[in-house]
Scaffold this motif. Structure first.
Motif, PDB file in Angstrom:
ATOM      1  N   ARG A 114       1.041  -1.235  -0.096  1.00 38.07           N
ATOM      2  CA  ARG A 114      -0.084  -0.357  -0.162  1.00 38.07           C
ATOM      3  C   ARG A 114       0.276   1.255  -0.113  1.00 38.07           C
ATOM      4  O   ARG A 114       0.459   2.332  -0.067  1.00 38.07           O
ATOM      5  CB  ARG A 114      -0.933  -0.478   1.308  1.00 38.07           C
ATOM      6  N   PHE A 115       1.938   1.348   0.276  1.00 40.50           N
ATOM      7  CA  PHE A 115       3.369   2.165   0.412  1.00 40.50           C
ATOM      8  C   PHE A 115       3.386   2.896  -1.312  1.00 40.50           C
ATOM      9  O   PHE A 115       4.193   3.571  -1.118  1.00 40.50           O
ATOM     10  CB  PHE A 115       4.192   2.068   1.360  1.00 40.50           C
ATOM     11  N   GLY A 116       3.761   2.426  -2.311  1.00 42.90           N
ATOM     12  CA  GLY A 116       3.826   2.265  -3.164  1.00 42.90           C
ATOM     13  C   GLY A 116       5.213   2.071  -3.672  1.00 42.90           C
ATOM     14  O   GLY A 116       5.676   1.818  -5.016  1.00 42.90           O
ATOM     15  N   HIS A 117       6.037   1.970  -2.454  1.00 43.22           N
ATOM     16  CA  HIS A 117       7.130   2.299  -3.522  1.00 43.22           C
ATOM     17  C   HIS A 117       8.914   0.923  -1.421  1.00 43.22           C
ATOM     18  O   HIS A 117       8.276   2.124  -1.109  1.00 43.22           O
ATOM     19  CB  HIS A 117       8.126   2.706  -3.712  1.00 43.22           C
ATOM     20  N   PHE A 118       8.835   0.237  -1.994  1.00 43.84           N
ATOM     21  CA  PHE A 118       9.689  -0.062  -0.997  1.00 43.84           C
ATOM     22  C   PHE A 118      10.716  -1.264  -0.804  1.00 43.84           C
ATOM     23  O   PHE A 118      11.005  -2.018  -2.446  1.00 43.84           O
ATOM     24  CB  PHE A 118       9.106  -0.910   0.417  1.00 43.84           C
ATOM     25  N   GLN A 119      11.758  -1.251  -0.844  1.00 47.20           N
ATOM     26  CA  GLN A 119      13.175  -2.023  -0.401  1.00 47.20           C
ATOM     27  C   GLN A 119      12.813  -3.678  -0.046  1.00 47.20           C
ATOM     28  O   GLN A 119      12.340  -3.452   0.427  1.00 47.20           O
ATOM     29  CB  GLN A 119      14.517  -1.362   0.484  1.00 47.20           C
ATOM     30  N   ILE A 120      13.323  -4.430  -0.549  1.00 42.50           N
ATOM     31  CA  ILE A 120      13.344  -6.172  -0.634  1.00 42.50           C
ATOM     32  C   ILE A 120      14.208  -6.354  -0.048  1.00 42.50           C
ATOM     33  O   ILE A 120      15.248  -6.070  -0.903  1.00 42.50           O
ATOM     34  CB  ILE A 120      11.866  -6.923  -1.162  1.00 42.50           C
ATOM     35  N   PRO A 121      14.151  -8.122   0.615  1.00 45.55           N
ATOM     36  CA  PRO A 121      16.097  -8.153   0.350  1.00 45.55           C
ATOM     37  C   PRO A 121      16.316  -9.063  -1.073  1.00 45.55           C
ATOM     38  O   PRO A 121      14.978  -9.281  -2.013  1.00 45.55           O
ATOM     39  CB  PRO A 121      16.350  -9.486   1.688  1.00 45.55           C
ATOM     40  N   GLU A 122      17.916  -9.053  -0.957  1.00 47.05           N
ATOM     41  CA  GLU A 122      17.318 -10.240  -2.163  1.00 47.05           C
ATOM     42  C   GLU A 122      16.551 -11.468  -2.682  1.00 47.05           C
ATOM     43  O   GLU A 122      16.676 -12.347  -3.391  1.00 47.05           O
ATOM     44  CB  GLU A 122      19.725 -10.583  -2.491  1.00 47.05           C
ATOM     45  N   GLU A 123      16.680 -12.091  -0.748  1.00 44.27           N
ATOM     46  CA  GLU A 123      16.425 -13.901  -0.972  1.00 44.27           C
ATOM     47  C   GLU A 123      14.684 -13.454  -1.562  1.00 44.27           C
ATOM     48  O   GLU A 123      14.750 -14.290  -2.845  1.00 44.27           O
ATOM     49  CB  GLU A 123      16.121 -13.870  -0.044  1.00 44.27           C
ATOM     50  N   LEU A 124      13.838 -12.526  -1.436  1.00 44.65           N
ATOM     51  CA  LEU A 124      12.793 -12.464  -1.869  1.00 44.65           C
ATOM     52  C   LEU A 124      12.419 -11.723  -2.944  1.00 44.65           C
ATOM     53  O   LEU A 124      11.904 -12.320  -3.896  1.00 44.65           O
ATOM     54  CB  LEU A 124      11.686 -11.051  -1.364  1.00 44.65           C
ATOM     55  N   PHE A 125      13.212 -11.231  -3.852  1.00 46.19           N
ATOM     56  CA  PHE A 125      13.528 -10.578  -5.037  1.00 46.19           C
ATOM     57  C   PHE A 125      13.872 -11.805  -6.014  1.00 46.19           C
ATOM     58  O   PHE A 125      13.038 -12.055  -6.680  1.00 46.19           O
ATOM     59  CB  PHE A 125      15.294  -9.795  -5.473  1.00 46.19           C
ATOM     60  N   ASP A 126      15.034 -12.443  -5.459  1.00 45.92           N
ATOM     61  CA  ASP A 126      15.374 -14.115  -5.614  1.00 45.92           C
ATOM     62  C   ASP A 126      13.893 -14.457  -6.632  1.00 45.92           C
ATOM     63  O   ASP A 126      13.704 -15.734  -7.898  1.00 45.92           O
ATOM     64  CB  ASP A 126      16.590 -14.564  -5.592  1.00 45.92           C
ATOM     65  N   PHE A 127      13.442 -15.054  -4.779  1.00 43.16           N
ATOM     66  CA  PHE A 127      11.755 -16.386  -5.463  1.00 43.16           C
ATOM     67  C   PHE A 127      10.862 -15.032  -6.657  1.00 43.16           C
ATOM     68  O   PHE A 127      10.274 -16.611  -7.360  1.00 43.16           O
ATOM     69  CB  PHE A 127      11.228 -15.955  -3.972  1.00 43.16           C
ATOM     70  N   ILE A 128      11.241 -14.121  -6.177  1.00 40.14           N
ATOM     71  CA  ILE A 128       9.761 -13.444  -7.306  1.00 40.14           C
ATOM     72  C   ILE A 128      10.469 -13.589  -8.952  1.00 40.14           C
ATOM     73  O   ILE A 128       9.343 -13.783  -9.474  1.00 40.14           O
ATOM     74  CB  ILE A 128       9.626 -12.550  -6.603  1.00 40.14           C
ATOM     75  N   ILE A 129      11.488 -13.130  -9.215  1.00 45.44           N
ATOM     76  CA  ILE A 129      12.053 -13.148 -10.720  1.00 45.44           C
ATOM     77  C   ILE A 129      12.346 -14.731 -11.101  1.00 45.44           C
ATOM     78  O   ILE A 129      11.532 -14.994 -12.235  1.00 45.44           O
ATOM     79  CB  ILE A 129      13.154 -12.408 -10.758  1.00 45.44           C
TER      80      ILE A 129
END
Length: 136
Positions: A114-129
């Motif tokens: 709901r905030f529109g922009h936020f930082q995520i950890p590399e582990e979550l990034f890797d999972f999504i991509i």
């Protein structure tokens, strides 16, 4: 290198991907200034269009922030949002929010959509991509 999620309607993300830019939080510069060249951005679209309530609920775009400063761009008379240039990857597959829901780390970040922009950890990034079937 940092990893970010930006939230915008699918029609707005499509314009950004076609134009090679990101625009976040109704054109504010602050979220864009947090991102540096080489950072990665995943776009999540909660709905199809800003003007409708038709859901999308998918991660739909992936790109790397390019060198250069945030800049203002006049989209319409009196509406001058800020943008940052992005090299978006082609040939990616959308990933549904449901596909990420069971990943334990996601539970900590889901409420931030709901905030529109936020930082995520590399582990979550890797999972999504990984679901986007990319060679990143």
């Amino acid at each position: 290198m940092n990893y970010w999620i930006g939230v915008a309607s699918k029609d707005h993300v499509t314009l950004g991907v076609a134009g090679g830019f990101c625009q976040l939080c109704h054109g504010k510069s602050a979220p864009l200034n947090k991102m540096q060249a080489g950072d990665w951005l995943i776009y999540y679209a909660p709905k199809q269009s800003l003007k409708t309530k038709e859901p999308c609920q998918e991660f739909i775009a992936l790109g790397q922030i390019l060198p250069g400063e945030t800049y203002a761009f006049e989209m319409a008379p009196g509406f001058i949002p800020n943008r940052k240039n992005v090299d978006f990857l082609k040939d990616i597959q959308p990933v549904s929010l449901q596909a990420v829901a069971d990943f334990p780390l996601w539970q900590e970040y889901r409420s931030r959509l709901r905030f529109g922009h936020f930082q995520i950890p590399e582990e979550l990034f890797d999972f999504i991509i990984s679901g986007m079937k990319t060679g990143v």
